[in-house]
Design an enzyme around this catalytic site. Structure first.
Site, PDB file in Angstrom:
ATOM      1  N   SER A 556       0.640  -1.265   0.032  1.00 41.60           N
ATOM      2  CA  SER A 556       0.012   0.013  -0.065  1.00 41.60           C
ATOM      3  C   SER A 556       1.002   1.132  -0.154  1.00 41.60           C
ATOM      4  CB  SER A 556      -0.918   0.019   1.405  1.00 41.60           C
ATOM      5  OG  SER A 556      -1.823   1.002   1.241  1.00 41.60           O
ATOM      6  N   LEU A 557       1.611   1.407  -1.130  1.00 39.98           N
ATOM      7  CA  LEU A 557       2.582   2.526  -1.057  1.00 39.98           C
ATOM      8  C   LEU A 557       1.708   3.829  -1.291  1.00 39.98           C
ATOM      9  CD1 LEU A 557       5.295   1.869  -3.336  1.00 39.98           C
ATOM     10  CD2 LEU A 557       5.301   1.631  -1.066  1.00 39.98           C
ATOM     11  N   ALA A 608       6.624  -3.183  -5.787  1.00 34.28           N
ATOM     12  CA  ALA A 608       5.745  -1.950  -5.391  1.00 34.28           C
ATOM     13  C   ALA A 608       4.404  -2.410  -5.610  1.00 34.28           C
ATOM     14  CB  ALA A 608       6.288  -0.612  -5.960  1.00 34.28           C
ATOM     15  N   GLU A 609       3.498  -2.317  -4.506  1.00 35.87           N
ATOM     16  CA  GLU A 609       2.002  -2.275  -4.736  1.00 35.87           C
ATOM     17  C   GLU A 609       1.488  -0.803  -4.496  1.00 35.87           C
ATOM     18  OE1 GLU A 609      -0.950  -5.212  -2.592  1.00 35.87           O
ATOM     19  OE2 GLU A 609      -0.619  -3.219  -1.282  1.00 35.87           O
ATOM     20  N   ASP A 610       1.238  -0.208  -5.575  1.00 38.99           N
ATOM     21  CA  ASP A 610       0.436   1.232  -5.713  1.00 38.99           C
ATOM     22  C   ASP A 610      -0.433   1.403  -6.599  1.00 38.99           C
ATOM     23  OD1 ASP A 610       0.195   3.819  -5.507  1.00 38.99           O
ATOM     24  OD2 ASP A 610       1.805   4.417  -6.926  1.00 38.99           O
TER      25      ASP A 610
END
Length: 862
Positions: A556-557, A608-610
């Site tokens: 959750s970036l 990266a989870e964005d």
């Protein structure tokens, strides 16, 4: 004092001069000067000297910035946006300023990210345990536990009593207790080896013999002159200034000549002295009226001095083994002891779990939480057996949650996972596992996303040694191990977590509204604070060093990158990524995290989870990016779920499917996609299998046609996602065989039931729809292993060429299909018909709700 020299520091980053690291085998507790330089005055350095150093530094920075372009990825992709480009340039300048600030307190970035080596609880070689904690808002710090009767006055460090520095770090020493009848060590610095039963110090050699050996072998003739008589130098200086019968009291002391007069007189007196093998010195006069002279050593003596290595080998000859230690001392805090840290704050006394604790028992059944001192004896400490697997060309990730990995209605353990799940993952054809909920968290129903103790594995699954075994066994099977890391927010719990840690509201987190997530109630880290950066960067390095983790998915970036936590409408305009809602400090942290991880551990994988697809996620940091290896395409699973719940399958838009799966073509090989992950099946959601044919399976008299439709779509969704998406694919545990039920953790709303907090592994042991789906998914993984489907570039969707063989068909009977295409129909050839602007096309017999994969073969006609 012995003057010793370390090997010079080296830069492992070819493009960034400010990313400096130091070899890990060098002791960090001892530092020595790099140059022999004496200033004969307390006055500040000459201005000319400062300017020369600043000029040299600027030149080094300029040289180190070769190849760095803060807007490089914009230029590469042909993107022109003045405001965002200016934001990137300002961010790069802020990064350099941040690095300068870090170097004011740390030798290099490796030390910055290795706080776990000194903070928390550590056994010191000198028969004691050291404890260090950061709590700037506290006035008094002590350790309380079952080892001292939970008394806050037994082991403490008060402010102003050598226990508290200017940055808010508290230091407590717990001395081991001398056993009855034993005498104290002869050497106050006596060291012990706590792993091996015996060491060199048990041989009976006296300390005088060792020191004599060191002086005889280490120092060259003449070099040990001042070591043997430490009063010789001041005595000589005193005699040179005042003569052999100099004043003995202040009353007898007359005016002392200035430094220039004294130096010239001394130079004249010794001009005819014979040559000496001692280091020769001279004085450089910068031409100033004030009395500052820099005494510098000659180059030959300087190189000779710097080439010397510390005589640590002689020091270690005094070290004794574990048996000698246990015979003489009882541990100050035994292995397995329960403890907490006690603070006296302006708002009163409080007890907290140490922020750097590596093993924690969260409060359960109303009991107060406590940390556990984890120092297992050598025979119980886990010994690594397997090396890390090499990084594959493509990632096939199996996402897991240890607690729900068993079939029984209980919390499964690390050992259960090793015995039951790891062999299944290997058999299924995946090459990596990704663990969610493995870091310690208080509430089980949060799936592990409200982390309370960032350096501890969750004790509900087992011990730190158990987790090491899990990672090691996975490596032995050729599986990489990734950790879903949550640095974007933290639990708001005060008794267990970091909130109000030292009694103040701004220790680790922002104050006011900024310090709380808009919708989740969690706390938001203060990424601009030096000590918070120290904590988070060290946490990443800790998991790699201590547990040999191979990579991280940063959860959750969008929660951390934006002050609105990502809960805003995004149109894709670049203005939205550089406006007043963007937290620049959070972006700098992510850049530092990627740079440090990839430099210290070159084979590490970061994902990266964005949900907002921040520009430059997977671009090099030297070109203005954030430096991740992969980014998660969250849109894919959302699209499939929307279709399944809202659109009849005969109305599904193929254009939308293709455009969503293709994603960002510039970084297509860095895209991680999944048809469904844990989000679709945990707490309120439904798995695709439950949506497609869950009710049919529950009703024994259900329609076979509905079951066939559901299975066909289940396979087709996975096949299309797998073959069209980027360089990595992820599947959540159990979804590969169409797990019929969602996941629901025990909580008050379900009367704390475990009935849905497990996996039905028995379903693939018998013939039927679940076994068929498992075989299909297994062959899908083989397809990538043999044909490199994921590691190839994105396919051209409309373009076809000569083909000869069908290698995967979702309608085959062994996958639960109808088998409408016979073997002799697999061979297809192109025909001369213009389609999509191309001269030839391929006609394929494709039954409804099926997908096929063909292998390209070029035929040479003579």
């Amino acid at each position: 004092m012995n003057s010793l020299s370390f090997q010079p520091k080296v830069s492992l980053h070819p493009n960034n001069s400010f990313f400096l690291f130091q070899p890990r085998n060098i002791p960090r507790r001892i530092t020595f000067p790099r140059k022999i330089k004496v200033v004969c005055s307390a006055t500040e350095r000459p201005k000319q000297q400062k300017q020369q150093q600043q000029s040299k530094r600027k030149k080094n920075v300029k040289d180190g910035e070769k190849g760095i372009d803060p807007v490089g990825f914009l230029t590469k992709n042909g993107i022109s946006h003045k405001q965002f480009a200016q934001f990137l340039r300002e961010r790069h300048k802020s990064l350099k300023d941040l690095i300068d600030e870090i170097f004011n307190r740390h030798i290099n970035l490796q030390e910055m990210s290795s706080g776990f080596e000194i903070l928390g609880m550590h056994r010191h070689p000198e028969h004691r345990v050291d404890y260090m904690e950061w709590a700037p808002g506290a006035r008094y710090c002590a350790l309380v536990g079952d080892f001292n009767g939970w008394l806050p006055t037994e082991n403490c460090a008060r402010e102003g009593h050598l226990g508290h520095d200017d940055y808010g770090y508290w230091f407590i020493i717990l001395e081991d207790k001398l056993r009855e009848g034993e005498k104290p060590d002869e050497l106050y610095f006596q060291q012990y080896n706590y792993v091996d039963d015996y060491d060199k110090g048990d041989s009976g050699v006296s300390i005088d013999e060792i020191f004599k050996k060191a002086n005889d072998e280490y120092w060259e003739p003449g070099e040990d002159r001042f070591v043997k008589n430490r009063f010789e130098v001041p005595a000589k200086l005193y005699e040179q200034i005042f003569g052999p019968n100099g004043p003995q009291t202040l009353e007898e002391l007359e005016d002392i000549p200035d430094a220039e007069t004294r130096y010239k007189a001394w130079k004249e007196q010794h001009k005819d002295d014979p040559p000496s093998n001692l280091p020769s010195y001279d004085v450089i006069d910068n031409g100033k009226e004030y009395d500052i002279y820099n005494v510098v050593i000659d180059p030959v003596s300087q190189e000779k001095f710097r080439a010397k290595k510390p005589p640590l080998a002689y020091w270690f000859e005094t070290r004794k083994g574990r048996k000698a230690w246990l015979k003489k001392y009882a541990p100050a805090i035994p292995h397995g002891s329960k403890y907490r840290v006690y603070f006296n704050t302006p708002s009163g006394p409080l007890e907290r779990l140490p922020a750097w604790a590596t093993y924690v028992q969260p409060d359960a059944d109303g009991n107060q939480a406590f940390a556990i001192h984890w120092e297992p004896p050598p025979e119980e400490a886990y010994k690594w057996k397997n090396s890390r697997p090499s990084v594959p060309q493509s990632l096939r990730i199996y996402e897991c949650h240890v607690g729900i990995s068993g079939s029984e209605p209980k919390i499964s353990s690390f050992n259960d996972f090793i015995e039951k799940v790891l062999p299944h993952v290997k058999e299924s054809g995946y090459n990596a596992i990704q663990l969610i909920g493995a870091v310690e968290h208080k509430d089980y129903f949060t799936v592990g996303y409200r982390v309370t103790n960032l350096f501890a594995v969750s004790s509900r699954y087992g011990t730190p040694e158990d987790f090491k075994r899990l990672v090691d066994e996975a490596h032995g099977l050729g599986l990489l191990v990734f950790l879903d890391i949550v640095h974007s927010y933290s639990a708001a719990d005060e008794m267990v977590g970091l909130s109000m840690f030292d009694g103040s509201n701004d220790c680790y987190f922002h104050t006011g509204k900024r310090g709380h997530h808009k919708d989740w109630g969690t706390r938001m880290f203060k990424y601009g604070d030096h000590d918070v950066l120290h904590f988070l960067l060290s946490n990443l390095n800790w998991w790699v060093v201590e547990y040999q983790i191979d990579g991280f998915q940063f959860h959750s970036l969008s929660s951390m990158i934006y002050t609105h936590n990502g809960f805003a409408s995004f149109t894709g305009d670049l203005d939205e990524y550089c406006n007043q809602y963007v937290d620049k400090d959070a972006l700098l942290y992510l850049i530092l995290a990627n740079e440090i991880l990839h430099t210290l551990h070159p084979n590490i994988i970061t994902i990266a989870e964005d949900a907002t697809f921040y520009p430059g996620l997977c671009e090099s940091t030297s070109q203005g990016g954030l430096g991740f290896d992969y980014y998660v395409n969250l849109s894919v699973s959302e699209m499939w779920l929307s279709f399944l719940e809202n659109v009849p399958d005969h109305e599904w838009s193929m254009n939308k499917i293709v455009s969503t799966l293709m994603g960002n073509k510039q970084n297509a090989n860095k895209m991680l996609a999944y048809a469904e992950n844990h989000n679709q099946s945990i707490s309120g959601g439904r798995s695709f299998a439950e949506i497609l044919f869950g009710k049919v399976l529950e009703d024994s008299g259900g329609s076979n046609e509905l079951l066939l439709r559901g299975c066909s779509l289940h396979k087709m969704i996975r096949l299309i996602t797998f073959t069209i998406c980027g360089g990595a694919y992820l599947n959540f545990m159990g979804n590969e065989f169409g797990h019929p039920k969602r996941v629901e953790f025990p909580m008050s709303s379900n009367n704390f039931s475990f009935s849905l907090a497990n996996r039905r592994w028995d379903l693939i042991a018998n013939e039927g729809v679940h076994c068929d789906l498992f075989f299909f998914d297994k062959d899908l993984m083989k397809l990538d292993e043999k044909e490199r489907v994921l590691s190839r570039v994105l396919p051209s969707i409309h373009h076809v060429n000569d083909t000869t063989m069908l290698i995967l068909n979702s309608d085959e009977i062994k996958y639960g299909g109808q088998g409408l295409i016979e073997d002799n129909q697999y061979l297809r050839r192109t025909i001369s018909r213009r389609v999509d602007g191309l001269r030839n096309c391929l006609e394929v017999p494709l039954p409804s709700r099926t997908a096929q994969v063909y292998k390209l073969t070029r035929i040479l006609r003579i």
